[in-house]
Design an enzyme around this catalytic site. Sequence first.
Site, PDB file in Angstrom:
ATOM      1  N   GLN A  11       0.812  -1.217   0.000  1.00  0.00           N
ATOM      2  CA  GLN A  11       0.000   0.000   0.000  1.00  0.00           C
ATOM      3  C   GLN A  11       0.846   1.268   0.000  1.00  0.00           C
ATOM      4  O   GLN A  11       0.616   2.171  -0.798  1.00  0.00           O
ATOM      5  CB  GLN A  11      -0.947   0.008   1.205  1.00  0.00           C
ATOM      6  CG  GLN A  11      -1.822   1.248   1.216  1.00  0.00           C
ATOM      7  CD  GLN A  11      -3.077   1.084   2.043  1.00  0.00           C
ATOM      8  OE1 GLN A  11      -3.244   0.092   2.742  1.00  0.00           O
ATOM      9  NE2 GLN A  11      -3.963   2.035   1.970  1.00  0.00           N
ATOM     10  N   THR A 145       3.194  -6.881   3.144  1.00  0.00           N
ATOM     11  CA  THR A 145       3.522  -6.979   1.722  1.00  0.00           C
ATOM     12  C   THR A 145       4.811  -6.230   1.414  1.00  0.00           C
ATOM     13  O   THR A 145       5.725  -6.765   0.795  1.00  0.00           O
ATOM     14  CB  THR A 145       2.375  -6.406   0.867  1.00  0.00           C
ATOM     15  OG1 THR A 145       1.162  -7.009   1.268  1.00  0.00           O
ATOM     16  CG2 THR A 145       2.613  -6.686  -0.591  1.00  0.00           C
ATOM     17  N   THR A 179       1.345   1.809  13.083  1.00  0.00           N
ATOM     18  CA  THR A 179       0.134   1.324  12.430  1.00  0.00           C
ATOM     19  C   THR A 179      -0.058  -0.168  12.664  1.00  0.00           C
ATOM     20  O   THR A 179      -1.086  -0.709  12.297  1.00  0.00           O
ATOM     21  CB  THR A 179       0.196   1.564  10.912  1.00  0.00           C
ATOM     22  OG1 THR A 179       1.360   0.912  10.410  1.00  0.00           O
ATOM     23  CG2 THR A 179       0.278   3.030  10.600  1.00  0.00           C
ATOM     24  N   ASN A 206       6.779   8.395   8.525  1.00  0.00           N
ATOM     25  CA  ASN A 206       5.579   9.226   8.473  1.00  0.00           C
ATOM     26  C   ASN A 206       5.582  10.333   9.510  1.00  0.00           C
ATOM     27  O   ASN A 206       5.191  11.452   9.232  1.00  0.00           O
ATOM     28  CB  ASN A 206       4.334   8.361   8.661  1.00  0.00           C
ATOM     29  CG  ASN A 206       4.059   7.527   7.429  1.00  0.00           C
ATOM     30  OD1 ASN A 206       4.516   7.872   6.343  1.00  0.00           O
ATOM     31  ND2 ASN A 206       3.339   6.445   7.587  1.00  0.00           N
ATOM     32  N   ASN A 228       2.584  11.936   0.850  1.00  0.00           N
ATOM     33  CA  ASN A 228       3.095  11.333  -0.375  1.00  0.00           C
ATOM     34  C   ASN A 228       3.529  12.386  -1.378  1.00  0.00           C
ATOM     35  O   ASN A 228       4.477  12.188  -2.123  1.00  0.00           O
ATOM     36  CB  ASN A 228       2.037  10.419  -0.994  1.00  0.00           C
ATOM     37  CG  ASN A 228       1.776   9.209  -0.123  1.00  0.00           C
ATOM     38  OD1 ASN A 228       2.606   8.866   0.715  1.00  0.00           O
ATOM     39  ND2 ASN A 228       0.637   8.575  -0.295  1.00  0.00           N
ATOM     40  N   GLU A 254      25.960   7.117  -9.874  1.00  0.00           N
ATOM     41  CA  GLU A 254      26.786   8.141  -9.232  1.00  0.00           C
ATOM     42  C   GLU A 254      26.408   8.318  -7.770  1.00  0.00           C
ATOM     43  O   GLU A 254      27.249   8.630  -6.939  1.00  0.00           O
ATOM     44  CB  GLU A 254      26.605   9.483  -9.949  1.00  0.00           C
ATOM     45  CG  GLU A 254      27.633   9.733 -11.021  1.00  0.00           C
ATOM     46  CD  GLU A 254      27.412  11.068 -11.697  1.00  0.00           C
ATOM     47  OE1 GLU A 254      27.622  12.104 -11.047  1.00  0.00           O
ATOM     48  OE2 GLU A 254      27.024  11.074 -12.865  1.00  0.00           O
TER      49      GLU A 254
END
EC number: 3.6.5.-
Length: 451
Positions: A11, A145, A179, A206, A228, A254
């Site tokens: 997510q 995930t 979370t 976050n 985001n 680089e």
Amino acid sequence: MREVISIHIGQAGIQVGNACWELYCLEHGIQPDGQMPSDKTIGGGDDAFNTFFSETGAGKHVPRCIFLDLEPTVVDEVRTGTYRQLFHPEQLISGKEDAANNFARGHYTIGKEIVDLALDRIRKLADNCTGLQGFLVFNAVGGGTGSGLGSLLLERLSVDYGKKSKLGFTVYPSPQVSTAVVEPYNSVLSTHSLLEHTDVAVMLDNEAIYDICRRSLDIERPTYTNLNRLIAQVISSLTASLRFDGALNVDITEFQTNLVPYPRIHFMLSSYAPIISAEKAYHEQLSVAEITNAAFEPASMMVKCDPLHGKYMACCLMYRGDVVPKDVNASVATIKTKRTIQFVDWCPTGFKCGINYQPPTVVPGVDLAKVQRAVCMISNSTAIGEIFSRLDHKFDLMYAKRAFVHWYVGEGMEEGEFSEAREDLAALEKDFEEVGAESAEGAGEGEGEEY
């Protein structure tokens, strides 16, 4: 061409990915359906953006990326969202059942069913490139995930594309905001493979970005979209030199060469300046020197970590917009004279600068102000060690009681993997201490006294 393939896992990875592609499209004047109106060819017909987009015969621009999740809801948002026509349906891969915040499900049971399909799609994208230079991998390590499938995919990429560089943008658990209860387990298990299989990992968290939104943009209750979009600005600044032309362009490899002194010490701090709301920007003149200083402020860091507690090993400054090399050199010289910003003594110069003439773009209706120039800093500091010690401490508290471990073992993991990953991180903490310790000669003498 030097193409880059972006891989968005879980997510967090997908939602950060959405923000990034939204921004790239704006920067290159590509519409949500992938068309690029000919009168608006931004680079004057220059195709530097083909590092990130491939062009079809019909003149449609398709992102070189893949979205991967074990459950469908988040990917479905992309399938039905504003940019649904931008992506090829095969680039959006979703499974049927969730990893349920469990690293073992993402890595062993459910992840391994989908990983071959994903690698197949990546192979197609790679065949479409003339000179693939590497992968950008976006994930979070707190969930199931992003951590489990993320590390599985990285391990497989190392096998299939051994020489290609892999840059990770990884959301780490925050000190206060959590979370999931099992975040420490997932993060430690996942970092174990990030250590091995990424070349550079940029850490984000976050809580730090919430604070930046509250403080600098006056958003009282920041949403994930706000976070985001900020992350997207950072990533856009890093990749700007791959997508536009500039005075001092920086390649992906680089970054590695300049930022990673030892292969294991490749976890980076990032910061971006100026982060300023539209109302304030009107009254401020943000010179190169000012934004450079702002980028070094502990409060600008995108991860909760105080660089004053450590020393810098290397630092990469990516400027974009109305910036000339002379100003950059002057700003860097000023930074070097500051007592608060310390470098390790074995790395005297420590600065890598890039300049790109494309000014930063902002998403319309967003809180960030449109500015003439901006800088993004990626730095390798020994202070990052404190993030790992914080994680390890939480891991130890739970693991001492073997809390929640049965969920992992039930999915086919062995308890030994926990201790192996934990030992690997303990070694990493020690590496950070040693690197930050006094100079080379000092270390030699110390050992002499001990024995």
